[in-house]
Design an enzyme around this catalytic site. Structure first.
Site, PDB file in Angstrom:
ATOM      1  N   CYS A  15       0.785  -1.219   0.017  1.00 34.74           N
ATOM      2  CA  CYS A  15      -0.188   0.030  -0.071  1.00 34.74           C
ATOM      3  C   CYS A  15       0.817   1.161  -0.030  1.00 34.74           C
ATOM      4  CB  CYS A  15      -1.042   0.031   1.376  1.00 34.74           C
ATOM      5  SG  CYS A  15      -2.320  -1.197   0.957  1.00 34.74           S
ATOM      6  N   HIS A  16       1.790   1.437   1.030  1.00 33.84           N
ATOM      7  CA  HIS A  16       2.620   2.650   0.970  1.00 33.84           C
ATOM      8  C   HIS A  16       3.838   2.343   1.312  1.00 33.84           C
ATOM      9  CE1 HIS A  16      -1.547   3.697   2.529  1.00 33.84           C
ATOM     10  NE2 HIS A  16      -1.265   4.512   1.529  1.00 33.84           N
ATOM     11  N   GLY A  17       4.294   0.872   0.848  1.00 34.22           N
ATOM     12  CA  GLY A  17       5.909   0.709   0.605  1.00 34.22           C
ATOM     13  C   GLY A  17       6.748   0.542   1.831  1.00 34.22           C
TER      14      GLY A  17
END
Lengths: 138, 690
Positions: A102-104
């Site tokens: 999702c956000h790494g």
């Protein structure tokens, strides 16, 4: 608005048989609606997790504190990214651990946050070994 | 609400009521004789448009709730069956889902209009703050509504958004448990969101009443920002404002209908046609478009708590606007600097929205940070500073002066230039980004589909052939669980007779029971039965197919998509291109190649497919030339099979597509005539007032 009695009852401890999980493999079980990753770590993964300078981590915690002594090869973590709750993918990312799509955020082979926006390590659920090949989560 | 009304109804029955409850007088003074500034432009019709949208949302929502089942196991299916089986269910759902987006389009225009013309300034501070409260309630309602269909994006959107509250120190975790009603997002969460989603619109309606009340106490602002002084400055609300609002609403409905009837899924996400799965996170979680600028702010701040504060702060800061901007001149029309910064601010918001939809990496993160600073700087630095250093142009003495002067000089070119510049700038920035993003992925080739465009119809022959391909090839692994045999005989489908559909059904064995002895038994299918699935459950399907469960195909053409990128997604709005799903499915069926290109490794048990994300697909090449015989002489090639079965799957994903497009055409003719009528009536009514 807190969880009702049936929800709490359904959240009772579960037992998981570890014998079919080969080295280098991991399984995902659900407990209280949350995915729990159980990894049978390789020697390399354990060494990598222990070689890190703990003080340099964003959320300092030693690998020893995250596994049960005598069962160092087993890592049991709640597979929910501590950023915004997505499910990280096992065996991905730069640290031989978990990668959240999702956000790494990237976690290492001990489930500790190494890179990305997540503030904390993947939490270790309450569990104990009932035998050498069986654990009870909860 | 200009003092006590002297309205006296002539009908004795109404007089009787009026003496006991002066509601008619209230209506009369608020919406008939109420003086409205005579220089209002069309940006002022968005208040009426918003009231109209709120009405539509409540009306369609109440009917939808009659057919919806708020349960984690049943919600997705109930929405799908609602669309397929309820009379005009597809229309209700499209109106409600698109309506939410249109509501936000209108509210953003309404808010920006307030910002541009200084409608938040003394004496309208409370009016403005009530507006911000309505906006916050709308965001909460929209979010909870998006969760209800219980698709993948619903589930994961709910997970991400509820987790935002866990950032609050000390009490965060308990707040999240309260929101969930359990240990994770699940059935209790869905139930409470459904309850709140039903409640909040009525709260919004209540605050709207306060908003209108406050508006009628302080009076409307106007493009020149000078308060009405004499009667010459105003016109009565009815008929002047009423008819103008009607024309505005009619024009807005044209845009609304464009989405409802021609591109209902344009603003949605294909992933939401996949049922929620708590074990799989979609690769890229994106909120609905109207939250994107705030989502971009959240992601651009690397600290979790700070990110959440930034996101909510970006909305809350609006409450303080009346005191941040202390300039005496209201309208930006007379504020040369404020006007330019306003358009820069609009561009910043649009760009933030674009970034919110991009993956959080590289250049996007840096651009997000810069724009987040710009967003806050507009409120905290630019506006307070401008009110001290800017030298505004002289404001007209009265509204009538402004109206008379308007015939001479026009300020619109300046504004439109700014819009053009802002748009051109964002286009340029966007195209640079998207050129990078599209590299390295194979775009499925576009096809000519019989069902595309505003008058598209399914090719009956292709539907019948596609059904044959599905039955003989795909059905051995893939279910089609939302399609019933009776659908085969329905209008707009493959065109079989009722008897043919019944005969087709009887070829299937369907499990039924329990009988009197308590045993399950098999019987021949009936038209009311659904296509039986090849596997008993998902685990069986997974076990039989090397760990990858073959997806159900009922919705596959809507559940798959590919990124069109910038500027194509804007072009698509005008060309009504929405066949990403069919193009992808057809390309995938033809995308198998024996020779794996260099640099791609395919694991054991997987196959190389050019168009599959990651290229390694568990499904072996399903179709080969001559595999299925056709009775009508069509070529028996893979290309033809792919085309036919994709057409069939598009029909199974949306069996009422032909009805949708046909009704759309009728609605458009009506709306254009209605809008024209309203325009000329408005011209006539306003003839003496300009």
């Amino acid at each position: 608005m807190n969880p009702d009695a049936s929800t709490i009852a359904a959240g009772a401890p579960i037992e998981v048989d570890l014998s079919p999980v080969a080295e280098g493999q991991d399984i995902k079980v659900f407990w209280r609606g949350k995915p729990i990753y159980i990894s049978h770590r390789t020697k390399k993964q354990i060494d990598e997790a222990r070689a890190v300078n703990v003080a340099s981590l964003p959320d300092p915690q030693s690998d020893e504190a995250r596994v049960k002594s005598g069962h160092e090869q087993w890592l049991v973590v709640i597979g929910i990214c501590t950023h915004l709750g997505c499910i990280p993918i096992a065996h991905e990312g730069n640290y031989d651990g978990f990668f959240c799509p999702c956000h790494g955020s990237q976690y290492d082979s001990s489930g500790r946050i190494r890179q990305g926006p997540a503030p904390a390590n993947l939490p270790v659920p309450p569990y104990q070994f009932v035998s050498d090949t069986k654990i009870q989560i909860g | 609400m200009s003092g006590p009304s002297d309205y006296q109804p002539s009908n004795p029955a109404l007089q009787w009521i009026e003496r006991r409850l002066p509601i008619l007088g209230l209506m009369h003074s608020s919406f008939v004789v109420y003086p409205t500034p005579r220089n209002l432009n069309y940006w002022w019709t968005f208040g009426a448009i918003l009231s109209f949208m709120l009405g539509i949302q409540i009306l369609t929502g109440v009917i939808l709730a009659m057919h919806y089942t708020p349960h984690a196991d049943l919600a997705f299916k109930s929405v799908e069956l609602l669309v397929r089986d309820v009379n005009y269910g597809w229309l209700l759902r499209n109106m409600h889902a698109v309506g939410a987006s249109m509501f936000f389009v209108a509210v953003y225009v309404h808010m920006l209009r307030g910002l541009y013309y200084g409608s938040y300034k003394e004496p309208r501070e409370v009016l403005w703050i009530l507006g911000v409260i309505i906006y916050l309630l709308m965001m909460a309602t929209g979010f909870m509504g998006y969760v209800l269909p219980w698709g993948q994006m619903s589930f994961w959107g709910a997970t991400v958004i509820t987790n935002l509250f866990s950032a609050i120190p000390y009490v965060g975790e308990s707040i999240v448990t309260l929101l969930w009603g359990g240990y994770s997002v699940g059935n209790p969460t869905l139930n409470r969101f459904f309850s709140l989603h039903y409640l909040l619109p009525f709260l919004i309606a209540g605050v709207v009443v306060l908003h209108v009340w406050a508006l009628h106490v302080s009076g409307q602002n106007n493009p020149d920002g000078v308060e009405p002084k004499t009667e010459k400055d105003t016109v009565p609300f009815t008929p002047h404002a009423t008819i103008k609002d009607m024309f505005g609403v009619a024009c807005f409905m044209l845009l609304y209908a464009w989405f409802i009837f021609y591109m209902p899924n344009y603003l949605g996400d294909a992933d939401n046609y996949i049922p929620a799965n708590p074990g799989v996170t979609p690769p890229h979680i994106v909120p609905e478009w109207y939250y994107l600028p705030f989502y971009a702010i959240l992601r651009s701040i690397p600290n979790k708590l700070a990110g959440v504060i930034g996101m909510f702060g970006a909305i809350i800061i609006l409450c303080f606007l009346p005191w941040l901007d202390a300039a005496k001149t209201k309208s930006s029309k007379y504020r040369p600097l404020a006007k330019q910064f306003f358009w820069i601010f609009v561009a910043v918001c649009i760009l933030l929205g674009y970034l919110g939809a991009q993956p959080p990496e590289g250049i996007y993160v840096i651009a997000g940070r810069v724009l987040t600073v710009c967003y806050f700087a507009y409120f905290l630095i630019v506006l307070p500073l401008l009110s001290r250093i800017e030298k505004p142009r002289p404001v007209p003495n009265s509204i009538s002066d402004a109206v008379l002067a308007k015939t001479g000089s026009r300020s619109t070119p300046m504004v439109s230039t700014a819009i053009m510049l802002a748009l051109a700038g964002s286009l340029f920035a966007g195209s640079v980004d998207s050129a990078k993003a599209s590299e390295g992925s194979d775009q499925p080739p576009g096809n000519k589909w019989s069902f595309s465009g505003p008058f598209g119809k399914f090719d009956r022959g292709a539907l019948q052939r596609g059904l044959k391909v599905y039955k003989e090839v795909c059905a051995s692994c893939h279910g089609l669980s939302y399609v019933a045999f009776r659908n085969l005989a329905e209008a707009g489908g493959p065109g079989y007779s009722v008897a043919q559909a019944a005969a087709f059904a009887s070829e299937y064995k369907v499990k039924d029971g329990p009988n009197d002895a308590g045993d399950m038994f098999e019987r021949a299918g009936r038209p009311a039965d659904y296509f039986p699935s090849p596997f008993a459950n998902e685990q069986a399907a997974r076990a039989a197919n090397g760990g990858a469960a073959p997806p159900d195909l009922s919705l596959i053409t809507k559940a798959r998509s590919y990124k069109r990128g910038f500027p194509m997604f804007i072009v698509d709005f005008f060309t009504q291109y929405q066949e990403q799903g069919p193009d992808y499915v057809s390309a995938l069926l033809q995308g198998f190649e024996d020779k794996v290109p260099e640099g791609v490794t395919i694991p054991e048990g997987s196959y190389y497919n050019k168009y599959f994300p990651g290229h390694a697909i568990k499904m072996p090449k399903p179709l080969s030339d001559g595999q299925v015989t056709y009775d009508d002489g069509s070529p028996t090639t893979v290309a033809q099979y792919a085309k036919d079965v994709t057409t069939f799957l598009m029909w199974s994903a949306e069996p009422h597509m032909e009805a949708r497009k046909r009704l759309g055409f009728q609605v458009f003719i009506f709306l254009i005539l209605f809008a024209g009528l309203m325009y000329f009536t408005k011209k006539k009514v306003w003839a003496d007032s300009h």
